[in-house]
Motif scaffolding. Structure first.
Motif, mmCIF file in Angstrom:
data_model
loop_
_atom_site.group_PDB
_atom_site.id
_atom_site.type_symbol
_atom_site.label_atom_id
_atom_site.label_comp_id
_atom_site.label_asym_id
_atom_site.label_seq_id
_atom_site.Cartn_x
_atom_site.Cartn_y
_atom_site.Cartn_z
ATOM 1 N N SER A 1 33.871 24.085 16.027
ATOM 2 C CA SER A 1 32.646 23.380 15.644
ATOM 3 C C SER A 1 32.390 23.571 14.160
ATOM 4 C CB SER A 1 31.471 23.898 16.457
ATOM 5 O OG SER A 1 31.396 25.289 16.309
ATOM 6 N N PRO A 2 31.767 22.582 13.517
ATOM 7 C CA PRO A 2 31.541 22.690 12.074
ATOM 8 C C PRO A 2 30.556 23.802 11.725
ATOM 9 C CG PRO A 2 30.934 20.494 12.901
ATOM 10 C CD PRO A 2 31.270 21.336 14.082
ATOM 11 N N ASP A 3 30.770 24.392 10.549
ATOM 12 C CA ASP A 3 29.868 25.435 10.059
ATOM 13 C C ASP A 3 28.704 24.842 9.279
ATOM 14 O OD1 ASP A 3 31.557 28.104 10.506
ATOM 15 O OD2 ASP A 3 32.913 26.508 9.883
ATOM 16 N N ALA A 4 28.857 23.585 8.860
ATOM 17 C CA ALA A 4 27.801 22.942 8.066
ATOM 18 C C ALA A 4 27.973 21.434 8.170
ATOM 19 C CB ALA A 4 27.896 23.368 6.607
ATOM 20 N N ASP A 5 26.930 20.702 7.774
ATOM 21 C CA ASP A 5 27.091 19.252 7.653
ATOM 22 C C ASP A 5 28.001 18.930 6.474
ATOM 23 O OD1 ASP A 5 25.336 18.427 9.789
ATOM 24 O OD2 ASP A 5 23.676 19.141 8.543
ATOM 25 N N VAL A 6 27.764 19.638 5.358
ATOM 26 C CA VAL A 6 28.540 19.364 4.150
ATOM 27 C C VAL A 6 28.911 20.683 3.471
ATOM 28 C CG1 VAL A 6 28.617 18.101 1.956
ATOM 29 C CG2 VAL A 6 27.175 17.247 3.811
ATOM 30 N N ILE A 7 30.165 20.810 3.081
ATOM 31 C CA ILE A 7 30.586 21.890 2.184
ATOM 32 C C ILE A 7 30.789 21.273 0.810
ATOM 33 C CG2 ILE A 7 32.389 23.561 1.612
ATOM 34 C CD1 ILE A 7 32.982 23.750 4.646
ATOM 35 N N VAL A 8 30.094 21.803 -0.183
ATOM 36 C CA VAL A 8 30.262 21.356 -1.563
ATOM 37 C C VAL A 8 31.115 22.395 -2.279
ATOM 38 C CG1 VAL A 8 29.078 20.817 -3.724
ATOM 39 C CG2 VAL A 8 28.026 20.176 -1.544
ATOM 40 N N ILE A 9 32.178 21.946 -2.927
ATOM 41 C CA ILE A 9 33.038 22.865 -3.669
ATOM 42 C C ILE A 9 32.779 22.665 -5.158
ATOM 43 C CG2 ILE A 9 35.400 23.653 -4.072
ATOM 44 C CD1 ILE A 9 36.164 22.367 -1.381
ATOM 45 N N GLY A 10 32.176 23.658 -5.780
ATOM 46 C CA GLY A 10 31.847 23.585 -7.200
ATOM 47 C C GLY A 10 30.354 23.440 -7.411
ATOM 48 N N ALA A 11 29.773 24.343 -8.223
ATOM 49 C CA ALA A 11 28.333 24.310 -8.496
ATOM 50 C C ALA A 11 28.067 23.920 -9.941
ATOM 51 C CB ALA A 11 27.692 25.655 -8.166
ATOM 52 N N GLY A 12 28.744 22.863 -10.374
ATOM 53 C CA GLY A 12 28.427 22.261 -11.674
ATOM 54 C C GLY A 12 27.393 21.171 -11.475
ATOM 55 N N PRO A 13 27.206 20.304 -12.478
ATOM 56 C CA PRO A 13 26.163 19.268 -12.379
ATOM 57 C C PRO A 13 26.302 18.387 -11.130
ATOM 58 C CG PRO A 13 27.109 19.302 -14.580
ATOM 59 C CD PRO A 13 27.884 20.290 -13.781
ATOM 60 N N ALA A 14 27.510 17.927 -10.806
ATOM 61 C CA ALA A 14 27.680 17.047 -9.650
ATOM 62 C C ALA A 14 27.413 17.798 -8.346
ATOM 63 C CB ALA A 14 29.100 16.453 -9.639
ATOM 64 N N GLY A 15 28.000 18.985 -8.206
ATOM 65 C CA GLY A 15 27.851 19.757 -6.980
ATOM 66 C C GLY A 15 26.416 20.201 -6.737
ATOM 67 N N MET A 16 25.741 20.681 -7.792
ATOM 68 C CA MET A 16 24.353 21.122 -7.633
ATOM 69 C C MET A 16 23.454 19.944 -7.253
ATOM 70 S SD MET A 16 23.501 23.897 -10.658
ATOM 71 C CE MET A 16 23.998 22.867 -12.031
#
Lengths: 504, 131
Positions: free
Chosen positions: A14-29
């Motif tokens: 089962s999924p751990d999240a709806d969305v995993i974002v990789i990278g916390a730069g401007p686009a990811g944040m």
């Protein structure tokens, strides 16, 4: 594999999240904020210790450390300071599961992500993955580029932002692109005066670019001209149309040689800062089997995506079942800088929300994406790849890790090794720690050079996990492994990422 | 423009202030110096010798500020290397950190008492599992 924590064979975890974002730069944040505000469970994985990406690197810490960082903040200027609101909004959002200091070493099209944190590793999954890993500087092999004391402009900016350091000694800046001017202006504010700025771009590039200058790009161009005027006022020598860059020295750079105005000059140097523009970081997209397209004008690859960021798998058998769940945003998709990354992060988040709801996203966020990319046609023509314009001479090292020269690669190609993976097997280029990040584009171009019929250079070296080094101890304790994936035993498990040919 | 760091005065005094803590007979590279004055100082150990570190630094920034002339030598030719990209892409800043060989110095923040070793050639098995 722990039976208590893993589902029985055959049923997908089962999924751990709806969305995993990789990278916390401007686009990811930006995307993480919009997704979690809409009530979605979001995990953000970032290799850095604090959010901001490279453009806003250490901004939060530098603001908190005032007044000791006042000079630093003044030197870095308003473009750096501009990230404050975004970082604070990201940090205070309690719904975002933010995991700093986390390296991603595997990515699969079904939304499976391999992570490494503090010596522990595992897999997590989400319904969608947003790849927002930004850009890297275009790798440019030239004689002496492996010598200590040769660094990229981005490296020096990182040392200013995150290390609170400024360069000293005899500094030469060489290459092309807006970042050269930005860095030179920041150095000027710090009281650092390079002995030479050696630019590869020429006036004719600016003339050719002028028809592509959009009204929206004017503020950026004026800013660039202001930097240039300040540098000239400060008496820093700037030359254009420079070729033949060489770093010379014993165990460190001691001299730099360049050709300008048909003369070769040789100058003493303690630090050579090079920059040849930036390209999308395609390593994880490629590892996930996403199609990469060769961009002739940019001497590099970009991932094939829809406008909303949904990534297109390469043709051939897929490693995982089902639709591709990977979206790519920001500079990792198209180079555009922080504002463009924020605009696209919003757009990609809307597309993911629409996909989670099962409908299509509206075009409301698309206009901002297009507006933010308006300066690009001008900038790309005004600052074309310069150090990477031609291919290196035989003696030049191409693969930094395994120290393989252009001559060795050309020799093997002449001998019949016309496949990039075969070249890796024979010469070890692309087999070192960096996994070909710094040599793949050049090796691919050397293959195209030898084959006049080639439409474009081939895809990068076939990627296999781990995409980044994984300690054996971490591998031994791997959590969240999918038992179904362990069944795949074929060597034909990965499609060769063939792009759609040259820039469409 | 910049206040001098108390423990690491800039300019000509720099070597005198720091060679006491790192006494290897090596030529130090003058490439970077601090902007402003750090709020606090911790100690890390490079090749067993204490060097001064600032809590905001990565290991790579700390070693460059301490003018360490190379982080590692290559497994192929033994050539010395310093960081090239500082954003985790070039893998030239590899050192051993807390017993883990080939760690990327540009990605890891310093910690008080951290043990860092420069790496000659490839990371050895001993470095992965000391003793």
């Amino acid at each position: 594999v722990n039976a208590a924590t893993n589902p029985p064979m055959g049923s997908p975890p089962s999924p751990d999240a709806d969305v995993i974002v990789i990278g916390a730069g401007p686009a990811g944040m930006t995307a993480a904020i919009d997704l979690s505000t809409a009530g979605k469970k979001v995990i953000v994985l970032d290799m850095q210790a604090a959010p901001g990406g490279q453009v806003f690197r250490s901004l939060g810490a530098n603001l908190d450390a005032r007044p000791t960082t006042d000079d630093l903040m003044a030197a870095l200027g308003p473009g750096y300071r501009a990230g404050e609101a975004l970082i604070r909004t990201f940090q205070i959002n309690p719904a975002i599961d933010y995991r700093p200091n986390t390296t991603v070493w595997d990515l699969r099209a079904d939304g499976t992500v391999g992570w490494l944190y503090d010596g522990q590793a595992g897999y997590i999954r989400a319904r969608h993955v947003l790849l927002a890993t930004g850009a890297m500087e275009r790798p440019v092999p030239f004689p002496g580029w492996t010598l200590p004391g040769v660094m990229t402009a981005g490296a020096v900016q990182t040392l200013i932002k995150a290390g609170r350091l400024q360069p000293e000694g005899r500094i030469v800046l060489a290459g092309t692109g807006p970042l050269i001017f930005l860095l030179a202006d920041q150095l000027r504010r710090l009281g650092v005066k390079p002995v030479l700025i050696a630019r590869t771009d020429r006036l004719r590039h600016k003339l050719a670019a002028l028809p592509h200058l959009r009204l929206r790009a004017l503020p950026q161009v004026l800013k660039g001209l202001a930097w240039l005027a300040q540098l000239r006022l400060a008496g820093i020598p700037i030359r254009t149309g420079v070729t033949g860059l060489k770093a010379i020295g014993q165990n460190r750079v001691q001299r730099v040689s360049v050709s300008m105005d048909s003369k070769t000059v040789d100058i003493p140097c303690d630090l050579l800062i090079v920059h040849d523009g930036i390209v999308p970081a395609t390593d994880l997209a490629h590892a996930a089997g996403i199609s990469l397209k060769w961009q002739q004008a940019e001497a590099g690859w970009c991932p094939v995506t829809q406008t909303d960021g949904l990534a297109m798998p390469a043709p051939g058998p897929a490693l995982t079942q089902g639709p591709c769940r990977i979206h790519i945003s920001g500079d990792a998709r198209r180079i555009g800088g922080a504002d463009a990354a924020i605009a696209h992060g919003k757009h990609a988040a809307q597309a993911i929300l629409a996909a989670l709801r099962g409908n299509t996203s509206g075009p409301q966020t698309l206009a901002a994406v297009n507006a933010s990319l308006a300066p690009r046609p001008f900038l790309e023509r005004a600052f074309p790849p310069g150090l990477a314009a031609g291919l290196p001479e035989d003696q030049t090292i191409i693969c930094r890790c395994e120290e393989v020269t252009a001559g060795e690669i050309r020799g093997e190609i002449r001998g019949g090794a016309t496949d990039i993976n075969l070249l890796r097997g024979i010469l070890r280029c692309g087999m070192g720690s960096c996994q070909g990040r710094n040599c793949a584009a050049t090796v691919a171009r050397l293959l195209a050079e030898a084959d006049p019929k080639a439409k474009s250079p081939p895809a990068p070296f076939r990627a296999r996990p781990p995409a980044r080094p994984l300690p054996l101890g971490a591998l031994a304790g791997l959590t969240g492994a999918d038992p179904a994936l362990a069944e795949i035993i074929s060597l034909q498990d990965k499609p060769a990422a063939m792009g759609d040919g040259p820039d469409a | 423009m910049n206040g001098p760091a108390p423990a690491a005065p800039s300019g000509a005094d720099h070597d005198a202030g720091e060679t006491r803590s790192f006494d290897a007979p090596i030529h130090r590279f003058h490439m970077f110096r601090p902007i402003g004055t750090p709020a606090s100082i911790v100690t890390l150990f490079l090749d067993g010798r204490p060097i001064m570190a600032y809590p905001h630094e990565t290991v790579a920034a700390c070693l460059l500020r301490n003018k360490i002339p190379y982080f590692r030598t290559t497994p192929v030719s033994g050539a010395p290397r310093l960081p090239y990209c500082m954003i985790g892409q070039c893998f030239d800043c590899l050192v051993e950190i807390e017993g883990i060989g080939s760690s990327q110095a540009c990605l890891i923040q310093v910690k008080a008492g951290m043990r860092v070793f420069r790496q000659d050639g490839a990371a050895s098995a001993e470095w992965v599992a000391p003793q």
